[in-house]
Write an enzyme that holds these catalytic residues in place. Structure first.
Site, PDB file in Angstrom:
ATOM      1  CD  GLN A   1    -144.761 -28.937  52.823  1.00 63.14           C
ATOM      2  OE1 GLN A   1    -145.817 -28.610  52.317  1.00 63.14           O
ATOM      3  NE2 GLN A   1    -143.604 -28.518  52.368  1.00 63.14           N
TER       4      GLN A   1
ATOM      5  CD  GLU B   1    -139.879 -32.691  50.458  1.00 63.16           C
ATOM      6  OE1 GLU B   1    -139.070 -32.324  51.335  1.00 63.16           O
ATOM      7  OE2 GLU B   1    -140.464 -31.906  49.704  1.00 63.16           O
TER       8      GLU B   1
ATOM      9  CG  ASP C   1    -142.063 -25.469  54.451  1.00 59.37           C
ATOM     10  OD1 ASP C   1    -142.850 -24.538  54.744  1.00 59.37           O
ATOM     11  OD2 ASP C   1    -141.914 -25.899  53.285  1.00 59.37           O
TER      12      ASP C   1
ATOM     13  CD  GLU D   1    -139.821 -23.375  53.106  1.00 60.29           C
ATOM     14  OE1 GLU D   1    -138.719 -23.845  53.455  1.00 60.29           O
ATOM     15  OE2 GLU D   1    -140.451 -23.814  52.112  1.00 60.29           O
TER      16      GLU D   1
ATOM     17  CE  LYS E   1    -140.145 -25.373  46.765  1.00 66.79           C
ATOM     18  NZ  LYS E   1    -141.504 -25.307  47.344  1.00 66.79           N
TER      19      LYS E   1
ATOM     20  NE  ARG F   1    -141.926 -27.465  44.349  1.00 68.36           N
ATOM     21  CZ  ARG F   1    -142.867 -26.577  43.996  1.00 68.36           C
ATOM     22  NH1 ARG F   1    -142.646 -25.745  43.008  1.00 68.36           N
ATOM     23  NH2 ARG F   1    -144.014 -26.496  44.659  1.00 68.36           N
ATOM     24  CB  SER F   2    -142.993 -32.809  47.669  1.00 67.43           C
ATOM     25  OG  SER F   2    -143.973 -32.219  46.857  1.00 67.43           O
TER      26      SER F   2
ATOM     27  CE  LYS G   1    -137.833 -27.398  52.614  1.00 69.11           C
ATOM     28  NZ  LYS G   1    -139.081 -26.642  52.425  1.00 69.11           N
TER      29      LYS G   1
HETATM   30  P1  PGA Z   1    -143.613 -28.856  47.496  1.00 69.80           P
HETATM   31  O1  PGA Z   1    -142.936 -28.831  48.922  1.00 69.80           O
HETATM   32  O2  PGA Z   1    -142.587 -29.228  46.501  1.00 69.80           O
HETATM   33  O3  PGA Z   1    -144.718 -29.860  47.649  1.00 69.80           O
HETATM   34  O4  PGA Z   1    -144.147 -27.458  47.262  1.00 69.80           O
HETATM   35  C1  PGA Z   1    -141.700 -28.238  49.176  1.00 69.80           C
HETATM   36  C2  PGA Z   1    -141.832 -26.991  50.024  1.00 69.80           C
HETATM   37  O5  PGA Z   1    -142.948 -26.579  50.370  1.00 69.80           O
HETATM   38  O6  PGA Z   1    -140.828 -26.380  50.366  1.00 69.80           O
HETATM   39 ZN    ZN Z   2    -142.142 -24.755  51.482  1.00 69.73          ZN
END
Ligand code: PGA
Ligand code: ZN
Length: 421
Positions: A160, A202, A239, A282, A334, A363-364, A385
């Protein structure tokens, strides 16, 4: 004391609706909270309340806004803005489900963020300073995305986030400059190959690759192309977000020809750790594969940082239990996974008690808000991050950190913030 709590619908960086909250005090002071939204969410996260139906693909937030107006606003009226724990407890108790599935995690986190921002405004302090008090704090080490992937890029590749950590940087400003060189070096390589196809959710380059390893090889070339020594000046952070393709001990990756069991997935990743200058990884195994996470931590935890995101979902109890079992050695934080700022702080305290690293994360789906920079700095979390160097919802955070470094002459954590043990 709180006079008014107002919710409104705003838009996130993917063009979907999200919740903004304003808290107004009796003395006229005001602060806002803006809820972000994930795409690769953990199954134990606070539940986002979306309206369903056909309008805006069912993603509208009118129900969450009604809950703010009809339930949260009356419950918070008259409360002392400086009692964040009480405010967050009221949100948790009013919801009553333990997952915010009734009031909405998006409603709750926007209220909780608005409260802490309003409190800082009322104290006449920037949020980081309000949180830090007398504690000496340093700017976090950033993990910055170069290539997007996974759920943020239509599953074009499995990994990801392909990120870098500027080991050699002595200041936040320098870490950003080094990363920008790598980011543009990566863009040049993709252009030369005829594979430059815009950016992912992102802001990382779109992952036009035929294998996961090709993406890793290209990242190493991008570091070299920027004039840096991989592993010495600039390292790799990944990640894997493996809950997206792993379930019940089976891992079905889009770009690997075989389906792996937990051991096979571990071996694949351990091979990458041997071959590439990776310092942080991650969600290497899925959120439901605790044995896999423990085994992977035993195999690799002494040489790399192993971060739990979907696995911990910013939950103090889950961090505590994992630390006893020896799963992972760092925690992603988060606020909207937990639902409130107080719960994020609790998860951070457990991480510290366990000797785990901590990374405050975006977050994304983001907004222009930069609260996470103040949280990372004010709590002295060590790492941050945010995503990539491009797209303004990302640079809003990086630029705020640079502003704080410049204005207050703050120290920088640097690579020592990474945890391997
Ligand atoms: P998400 O991605 O906000 O889509 O969960 C961020 C992450 O996985 O760290
Ligand atoms: Zn993650």
């Amino acid at each position: 004391r709180i006079k008014k709590v107002l919710g409104r619908r705003i838009w996130d960086s993917r063009g979907w609706p999200t919740v903004e909250v304003e808290i107004h005090l009796e003395n006229g002071v005001m602060g806002r909270g803006l809820a972000p939204a994930g795409a690769s969410c953990g199954m134990h996260e606070a539940v986002e309340l979306r309206d369903g139906g056909t309008t805006l693909a069912g993603k509208d937030v009118q129900k969450a806004l009604l809950n703010i107006e009809n339930e949260i606003a009356p419950a918070l009226a008259g409360i002392d803005i400086h009692d964040q724990q009480l405010i967050d407890n009221i949100l948790i108790e009013l919801d009553g489900t333990g997952t915010f599935s009734r009031l909405g995690g998006n409603a709750a986190v926007a209220c909780s963020m608005a409260a802490i921002n309003t409190a800082a405004n009322n104290a006449g302090l920037p949020l980081w300073k309000y949180l830090a008090g007398d504690q000496k704090v340093a700017l976090p080490l950033p993990q910055i995305q170069i290539f997007g992937g996974g759920a943020h890029a239509g599953r074009r590749i499995d990994i990801q986030d392909l990120m870098v950590i500027a080991n050699g940087a002595r200041s936040f400003q320098q870490a950003l400059e080094m990363t920008a060189e790598v980011y543009h070096s990566a863009g040049r390589i993709m252009k030369q190959r005829g594979h430059l196809s815009g950016v992912a959710d992102e802001g990382g380059w779109w992952p036009e690759f035929s294998s996961n390893e090709q993406a890793l090889d290209t990242l190493v070339k991008a570091i070299e192309g920027a004039g840096y020594i991989p592993g010495q000046d600039v390292s790799i952070a990944l990640d894997i977000a493996s809950s997206e393709f792993g379930k019940n001990g089976r891992y079905r990756l889009a770009l690997e020809s075989t389906e792996y069991d937990s051991d096979g997935m571990c071996e694949l990743l351990l091979g990458w750790l041997d071959k590439y200058p990776i310092v942080s990884i991650e969600d290497p195994l899925a959120e439901d594969d605790e044995q896999g996470l423990i085994a992977f931590t035993q195999a690799a935890g002494s040489r790399v940082q192993i971060v739990g995101d979907d696995y911990f979902v910013t939950n103090a109890q889950r961090v505590k239990e994992a630390a006893e079992k020896g799963a992972c050695n760092a925690v992603l934080l988060k606020a909207n996974q937990a639902g409130t700022i107080s719960e994020l702080r609790n998860a951070f305290s457990e991480a510290k008690k366990a000797g785990y690293g901590a990374i405050v994360s975006a977050r994304s789906g983001e907004t222009e808000d930069h609260i996470i920079v103040h949280l990372a700095l004010g709590l002295n979390a060590g790492q941050l991050k945010v995503g990539s160097m491009a797209r303004a919802e990302r640079t809003a955070k990086w630029n705020e950190a640079i502003r704080l470094e410049d204005t207050y002459g703050l120290a920088f954590f640097g690579v020592n913030a990474l945890n391997h043990k």
